[in-house]
Design an enzyme around this catalytic site. Structure first.
Site, mmCIF file in Angstrom:
data_model
loop_
_atom_site.group_PDB
_atom_site.id
_atom_site.type_symbol
_atom_site.label_atom_id
_atom_site.label_comp_id
_atom_site.label_asym_id
_atom_site.label_seq_id
_atom_site.Cartn_x
_atom_site.Cartn_y
_atom_site.Cartn_z
ATOM 1 N N ASP A 221 0.914 -1.168 0.089
ATOM 2 C CA ASP A 221 -0.149 0.064 0.005
ATOM 3 C C ASP A 221 0.904 1.219 -0.035
ATOM 4 O O ASP A 221 0.722 2.186 -0.753
ATOM 5 C CB ASP A 221 -0.926 0.062 1.358
ATOM 6 C CG ASP A 221 -1.916 -1.022 1.258
ATOM 7 O OD1 ASP A 221 -2.403 -1.184 0.071
ATOM 8 O OD2 ASP A 221 -2.583 -1.136 2.460
ATOM 9 N N LYS B 38 -11.305 -4.197 9.995
ATOM 10 C CA LYS B 38 -11.401 -4.674 8.591
ATOM 11 C C LYS B 38 -10.616 -6.004 8.614
ATOM 12 O O LYS B 38 -9.261 -6.335 8.689
ATOM 13 C CB LYS B 38 -10.329 -3.558 7.952
ATOM 14 C CG LYS B 38 -10.120 -3.979 6.377
ATOM 15 C CD LYS B 38 -9.323 -2.926 5.813
ATOM 16 C CE LYS B 38 -9.132 -3.107 4.391
ATOM 17 N NZ LYS B 38 -8.479 -4.183 4.044
ATOM 18 N N CYS C 145 12.230 25.884 -16.637
ATOM 19 C CA CYS C 145 11.845 24.496 -16.739
ATOM 20 C C CYS C 145 12.988 23.608 -16.857
ATOM 21 O O CYS C 145 13.913 23.874 -17.796
ATOM 22 C CB CYS C 145 10.724 24.340 -18.055
ATOM 23 S SG CYS C 145 10.410 22.394 -18.348
#
Length: 688
Positions: A99, A176, A423
């Protein structure tokens, strides 16, 4: 004849070569040691899942400590490997690492990636899939108090739309369960599969599996779980973890005798989510005491748990909140990750994204955090860099969270930061937009153009072969637009350095992608328009056909449920930016299947397909309630008047300019009473 003796130089050279060879062999041994070897069970789990990859490649991926160094393709492959082995009970990485490391890094790079909108399957190899009685989606995850508060506020906002205050919204908090997701319809038991189609594992009930808490069959989604204490006493000697036990519970044959005994002893059960006990109270009460609720419930229960689930119980509110392609919006899983570390920043590097936004990335000496070696952390924006003083020498606190891996939690000591003026990709002068800086050179900036091509071919599921390395080679040969890629010939690709076979395959894939049927929303999503991921594209195209969206005004997009005015503004700007390129690609003749229109879905409602704007102070209800009710009756509700508006409904204190503007554009102006009469008339007409 006496043998000739080697010179001192030759002896020295020989010794040197021998030492170098020994060091080389040693390096090879060391390298092989740091590459994790997969077990037979892990290899089988990967093969059963259908992942087509050499095992050596898999071993190198799971051994990779610096997740940021992986390309996007390898990151997705690693996610699939991690999921397949975890679901099979032989994980190559932990659930938390999956996760908070792999998935979070993919979300950071490409939040609209198709894999992130896919439900992680519970694989059972070699069996035919069947449709599930209802969708089984994953549960979205949050890791902080801030995220919980944001979720609560969203719930409250949706509740207000249907007249529910915070005290009337019911919230449930339950464990859970960390088992094997399944669905029981009373006759069959299904695996979750991909959330839409699963596999029939009713055999588990046939061999004696019971429903937990003596509940009845047919209670819908739940988890097959194993009692923790029973596992430790009776099963841990033979099984590495509870998932290995669960794999045997649902196996077609050769069920382990100890597992059969566990089923008989009711240590293995199917636990319906509806039977889970927990805290239930109002949203108002939950908001005040959620920390205490979490502390009281954390880590309890007879079965393996993986956090806490927080969900809405009001059925009408759940229907209104709906879901994404992967998660229900009316529930979240709360997880904790408490490990932190303090580091000194070495430098902050700017990186230009596909959308032109320049993202600051902080680098620091390697540090172990939650089992991973961390070298870099992405900061939110340059506004944060500027205000907090993040730069070379600043001291920051890191955590591993589900949002960004890793995440800078706070700035302990700031410095005078360097803000890029150009940039880093094309050296154009950057521009500020709020807290973000952007490269305005959207047409010629290499980072934007190359990443746009990569995003397009990653999103398109019906064309293979156009990975980052191929795109990079095309870009080096001045191929910077999608339509240019589709116009390439085999000869041109060969001239660029591709082999003839590869060039032929690439051209064939391009031709096939135009023939194979593709959803129109997926095609639109491939152009990478900001705020228009796959789910948003599908929602947009359920209201307008794909050839209409480039003419939409901000208020028309904002009138669609789920699109705020800010998002609508960004979307309309993005549509304008890609319009020219989109039309060139669209004209090539793709076979697109049309999204079902909400007008067809809402057929029969009183305001079906009409565009309505409300203005002034209403008498019967608040304006937001009037707007919400109009949406339920099939209307598209706008904030401003356009030529496509059908009705302007006015209450007290409405501005004369707005009424005049409506009449100028041919929009019918109705008082609140006239509007209600129109609805009643339409209701009577539909009944007749």
């Amino acid at each position: 004849m006496k043998a000739r003796q080697p010179s001192n130089e030759c002896v020295a050279l020989s010794v040197c070569i021998r030492h170098l060879f020994q060091e080389f062999v040693l390096l090879l041994v060391i390298e092989r040691k740091i590459v994790k070897s997969l077990s037979k069970d892990q290899v089988k789990a990967i093969q059963d899942s259908g992942i087509n990859c050499e095992i050596r490649k898999v071993e190198e991926l799971v051994s990779q400590e610096d997740i940021l160094s992986l390309g996007e393709d390898d990151l997705v492959l690693l996610a699939k490997i991690a999921n397949a082995t975890y679901r099979a009970g032989f994980p190559v990485v932990s659930n938390v690492e999956y996760d908070t490391k792999i998935i979070a890094e993919l979300e950071r790079r490409n939040p609209n990636h198709e894999f992130l909108a896919t439900v992680e399957p519970e694989p059972v190899p070699l069996y035919k899939t069947v449709p599930l009685p209802e969708k089984m989606l994953s549960t979205d995850k949050v890791y902080s108090d801030k995220e919980i508060i944001q979720w609560i506020e969203r719930v409250e906002k949706f509740g207000q739309e249907i007249g529910l205050d915070s005290g009337e919204v019911l919230i449930k908090v339950s464990h859970k369960l960390d088992g094997y997701a399944a669905y029981d319809d009373g006759e069959r038991l299904y695996t979750r599969g991909d959330g839409v189609r699963g596999q029939d594992i009713t055999r588990a009930f046939n061999r004696g599996l019971k429903v937990a808490e003596s509940a009845k069959r047919g209670m819908g989604p739940g988890e097959i779980v194993v009692d923790k204490e029973y596992f430790d006493k009776e099963l841990s000697g033979e099984f590495e973890n509870t998932r290995n036990v669960l794999a045997s519970v649902i196996a077609e044959k050769n069920v382990n005798s100890k597992v059969s005994k566990a089923i008989e002893d009711k240590a293995c059960v199917f636990f319906p989510f509806a039977s889970l006990k927990g805290w239930i109270g109002s949203c108002e009460a939950f908001k005040k005491q959620y920390k205490n609720i979490f502390d009281d419930m954390w880590g309890g229960g007879d079965y393996e748990v993986d956090g806490l689930v927080v969900e809405v119980l009001n059925e009408d509110l759940k229907r209104l909140m709906g879901s994404t392609r992967k998660h229900h919006r009316w529930q979240v899983a709360y997880k904790r990750n408490l490990e932190k570390a303090t580091v000194v920043v070495s430098q902050v590097i700017p990186q230009t994204s596909r959308t032109g936004r320049i993202t600051p990335v902080a680098e620091f000496p390697p540090i172990k955090l939650s089992g991973a070696t961390i070298r870099r952390a992405t900061l939110h924006n340059y506004g944060m860099v500027k205000s907090k003083g993040v730069g070379k020498g600043s001291i920051v606190e890191l955590v591993r969270s589900g949002l960004v891996i890793p995440k800078i939690e706070k700035i302990i000591e700031g410095v005078d930061p360097e803000i890029p003026e150009l940039c880093p990709s094309c050296h154009s002068k950057v521009v500020w937009d709020g807290d973000n800086i952007f490269c305005p050179n959207s047409t010629d900036c290499p980072a934007q153009a190359e990443n746009t091509l990569i995003h397009f071919f990653k999103t398109m599921p019906n064309v293979d072969g156009f990975g980052p390395k191929v795109i990079e080679k095309l870009y080096e040969n001045k191929i910077t637009k999608i339509h240019q890629v589709y116009n390439l010939s085999v000869e041109e690709l060969v001239d660029m350095g591709f082999g003839e076979k590869t060039a032929t395959n690439l051209v064939d894939q391009l031709k096939l992608s135009k023939i194979r049927e593709l959803e129109d929303w997926r095609f639109l999503a491939a152009f990478g328009i900001p705020r228009l991921g796959e789910a948003s594209c599908e929602k947009l195209l359920s209201n307008y056909h794909i050839d209409e969206v480039f003419r939409l005004e901000v208020d028309e997009v904002a009138s669609i449920e789920g699109f705020a005015e800010t998002s609508a503004t960004v979307i309309c700007e993005g549509l304008k930016d890609v319009r020219s390129e989109f039309l060139k690609v669209y004209s090539l003749g793709f076979r697109l299947s049309k999204t079902k229109q909400s007008k067809e879905q809402l057929s029969g409602l009183q305001l079906d397909g009409l565009q309505v704007v409300f203005s002034g102070t209403m008498k019967a209800a608040s304006r937001s309630e009037m707007e919400s009710n109009a949406k339920k009756l099939g209307a598209k509700v706008g904030k401003s008047i356009s030529s496509k508006t059908d009705f302007l409904v006015v209450g007290d204190s409405v501005g004369e300019k707005k009424v005049k503007d409506a009449k100028t554009k041919g929009v019918k102006v109705l008082s609140e009473e006239e509007y209600e009469r129109y609805i009643k008339m339409q209701t009577d007409f539909k009944k007749s």
